[in-house]
Design a protein around this motif. Structure first.
Motif, PDB file in Angstrom:
ATOM      1  N   HIS A 128       0.843  -1.190   0.000  1.00 45.82           N
ATOM      2  CA  HIS A 128       0.000   0.000   0.000  1.00 45.82           C
ATOM      3  C   HIS A 128       0.880   1.243   0.000  1.00 45.82           C
ATOM      4  N   PHE A 129       0.418   2.307  -0.658  1.00 50.52           N
ATOM      5  CA  PHE A 129       1.135   3.571  -0.703  1.00 50.52           C
ATOM      6  C   PHE A 129       0.177   4.704  -0.370  1.00 50.52           C
ATOM      7  N   ALA A 130       0.683   5.724   0.304  1.00 45.89           N
ATOM      8  CA  ALA A 130      -0.141   6.884   0.635  1.00 45.89           C
ATOM      9  C   ALA A 130       0.693   8.152   0.468  1.00 45.89           C
ATOM     10  N   ARG A 131       0.167   9.088  -0.307  1.00 46.54           N
ATOM     11  CA  ARG A 131       0.793  10.405  -0.435  1.00 46.54           C
ATOM     12  C   ARG A 131       0.318  11.244   0.749  1.00 46.54           C
ATOM     13  N   VAL A 132       1.259  11.861   1.465  1.00 51.02           N
ATOM     14  CA  VAL A 132       0.904  12.598   2.676  1.00 51.02           C
ATOM     15  C   VAL A 132       1.424  14.031   2.600  1.00 51.02           C
ATOM     16  N   GLN A 133       0.530  14.967   2.802  1.00 47.57           N
ATOM     17  CA  GLN A 133       0.867  16.384   2.927  1.00 47.57           C
ATOM     18  C   GLN A 133       0.920  16.691   4.411  1.00 47.57           C
ATOM     19  N   LEU A 134       2.045  17.193   4.904  1.00 51.27           N
ATOM     20  CA  LEU A 134       2.219  17.482   6.315  1.00 51.27           C
ATOM     21  C   LEU A 134       2.102  18.989   6.547  1.00 51.27           C
ATOM     22  N   LYS A 135       1.255  19.353   7.498  1.00 48.36           N
ATOM     23  CA  LYS A 135       1.079  20.747   7.909  1.00 48.36           C
ATOM     24  C   LYS A 135       1.446  20.848   9.378  1.00 48.36           C
ATOM     25  N   GLU A 136       1.765  22.059   9.831  1.00 49.24           N
ATOM     26  CA  GLU A 136       2.153  22.251  11.226  1.00 49.24           C
ATOM     27  C   GLU A 136       1.498  23.491  11.798  1.00 49.24           C
ATOM     28  N   LEU A 137       0.909  23.329  12.962  1.00 47.20           N
ATOM     29  CA  LEU A 137       0.494  24.474  13.762  1.00 47.20           C
ATOM     30  C   LEU A 137       1.720  24.835  14.584  1.00 47.20           C
ATOM     31  N   VAL A 138       2.392  25.911  14.191  1.00 45.33           N
ATOM     32  CA  VAL A 138       3.672  26.276  14.805  1.00 45.33           C
ATOM     33  C   VAL A 138       3.465  26.781  16.222  1.00 45.33           C
ATOM     34  N   PRO A 139       4.522  26.738  17.038  1.00 48.63           N
ATOM     35  CA  PRO A 139       4.416  27.245  18.404  1.00 48.63           C
ATOM     36  C   PRO A 139       3.969  28.707  18.428  1.00 48.63           C
ATOM     37  N   ALA A 140       3.307  29.089  19.496  1.00 47.03           N
ATOM     38  CA  ALA A 140       2.765  30.445  19.609  1.00 47.03           C
ATOM     39  C   ALA A 140       3.836  31.513  19.499  1.00 47.03           C
ATOM     40  N   HIS A 141       5.039  31.240  19.980  1.00 44.74           N
ATOM     41  CA  HIS A 141       6.091  32.258  19.899  1.00 44.74           C
ATOM     42  C   HIS A 141       6.537  32.522  18.460  1.00 44.74           C
ATOM     43  N   LEU A 142       6.232  31.625  17.545  1.00 42.14           N
ATOM     44  CA  LEU A 142       6.557  31.845  16.138  1.00 42.14           C
ATOM     45  C   LEU A 142       5.422  32.533  15.382  1.00 42.14           C
ATOM     46  N   ASN A 143       4.182  32.196  15.746  1.00 42.93           N
ATOM     47  CA  ASN A 143       3.026  32.818  15.096  1.00 42.93           C
ATOM     48  C   ASN A 143       1.829  32.641  16.018  1.00 42.93           C
ATOM     49  N   GLU A 144       1.629  33.612  16.886  1.00 35.88           N
ATOM     50  CA  GLU A 144       0.560  33.522  17.885  1.00 35.88           C
ATOM     51  C   GLU A 144      -0.828  33.451  17.248  1.00 35.88           C
ATOM     52  N   GLY A 145      -0.972  34.037  16.065  1.00 32.85           N
ATOM     53  CA  GLY A 145      -2.275  34.082  15.411  1.00 32.85           C
ATOM     54  C   GLY A 145      -2.644  32.833  14.629  1.00 32.85           C
ATOM     55  N   ALA A 146      -1.708  31.904  14.472  1.00 25.56           N
ATOM     56  CA  ALA A 146      -2.003  30.674  13.732  1.00 25.56           C
ATOM     57  C   ALA A 146      -2.996  29.825  14.524  1.00 25.56           C
ATOM     58  N   THR A 147      -3.942  29.212  13.812  1.00 25.00           N
ATOM     59  CA  THR A 147      -4.951  28.379  14.463  1.00 25.00           C
ATOM     60  C   THR A 147      -5.166  27.081  13.695  1.00 25.00           C
ATOM     61  N   VAL A 148      -5.693  26.109  14.392  1.00 26.23           N
ATOM     62  CA  VAL A 148      -6.070  24.854  13.744  1.00 26.23           C
ATOM     63  C   VAL A 148      -7.115  25.134  12.668  1.00 26.23           C
ATOM     64  N   GLN A 149      -8.086  25.993  12.982  1.00 25.66           N
ATOM     65  CA  GLN A 149      -9.140  26.294  12.019  1.00 25.66           C
ATOM     66  C   GLN A 149      -8.573  26.901  10.744  1.00 25.66           C
ATOM     67  N   ALA A 150      -7.621  27.812  10.864  1.00 31.00           N
ATOM     68  CA  ALA A 150      -7.013  28.419   9.673  1.00 31.00           C
ATOM     69  C   ALA A 150      -6.283  27.374   8.834  1.00 31.00           C
ATOM     70  N   LEU A 151      -5.607  26.449   9.489  1.00 25.56           N
ATOM     71  CA  LEU A 151      -4.932  25.379   8.748  1.00 25.56           C
ATOM     72  C   LEU A 151      -5.943  24.514   7.998  1.00 25.56           C
ATOM     73  N   VAL A 152      -7.016  24.132   8.682  1.00 24.72           N
ATOM     74  CA  VAL A 152      -8.049  23.297   8.050  1.00 24.72           C
ATOM     75  C   VAL A 152      -8.698  24.059   6.891  1.00 24.72           C
ATOM     76  N   ASP A 153      -9.004  25.326   7.094  1.00 20.94           N
ATOM     77  CA  ASP A 153      -9.605  26.125   6.019  1.00 20.94           C
ATOM     78  C   ASP A 153      -8.685  26.195   4.798  1.00 20.94           C
ATOM     79  N   GLY A 154      -7.383  26.260   5.032  1.00 19.51           N
ATOM     80  CA  GLY A 154      -6.419  26.338   3.940  1.00 19.51           C
ATOM     81  C   GLY A 154      -6.279  25.058   3.141  1.00 19.51           C
ATOM     82  N   LEU A 155      -6.831  23.968   3.641  1.00 18.62           N
ATOM     83  CA  LEU A 155      -6.724  22.687   2.935  1.00 18.62           C
ATOM     84  C   LEU A 155      -7.629  22.618   1.710  1.00 18.62           C
ATOM     85  N   SER A 156      -8.526  23.573   1.570  1.00 16.21           N
ATOM     86  CA  SER A 156      -9.446  23.538   0.423  1.00 16.21           C
ATOM     87  C   SER A 156      -8.713  23.711  -0.900  1.00 16.21           C
TER      88      SER A 156
END
Length: 126
Positions: free
Chosen positions: A32-60
């Protein structure tokens, strides 16, 4: 992933425009093979405004019936899948992985979030 599937999962860091690596595993003589796109919610000290919701919204922007997206939650805090609003996504699966202890020894893998998600807890190998 190996613990979740019950089979050894191997990874190849082959980056393409819509995925970061390929995972592979063998079950009953079928590779079996799977192509995987990896995303990261970076630590708050790198980008306090980053959110899980914004990452999910960007997957469209991704599309692929065989593309799996994994989001690494790389910050302290709590995570509740019930708080995430899922837009229409054109990917195969969506997973979340994160540490559950400050010493990074205990982790959880949550997915597939687009269907009936399950939680797997595991100790990070040392």
């Amino acid at each position: 992933m190996s613990l979740r599937l019950g089979h050894q999962v191997l990874f190849s860091p082959v980056e393409s425009s819509d995925y970061d690596f390929v995972a592979t595993w063998l079950i009953a003589d079928v590779q079996h093979f799977a192509r995987v796109q990896l995303k990261e919610l970076v630590p708050a000290h790198l980008n306090e405004g980053a959110t899980v919701q914004a990452l999910v919204d960007g997957l469209s922007k991704y599309s692929g019936d065989d593309l799996i997206v994994a989001i690494f939650l790389n910050r302290e805090g709590r995570f509740s899948l019930e708080e995430v609003v899922f837009p229409t996504l054109h990917i195969a699966e969506l997973w979340f992985v994160f540490a559950t202890t400050p010493d990074l020894h205990m982790w959880q893998l949550v997915g597939d979030a687009l269907r009936e998600p399950e939680v797997s807890s595991f100790r990070y190998p040392t």
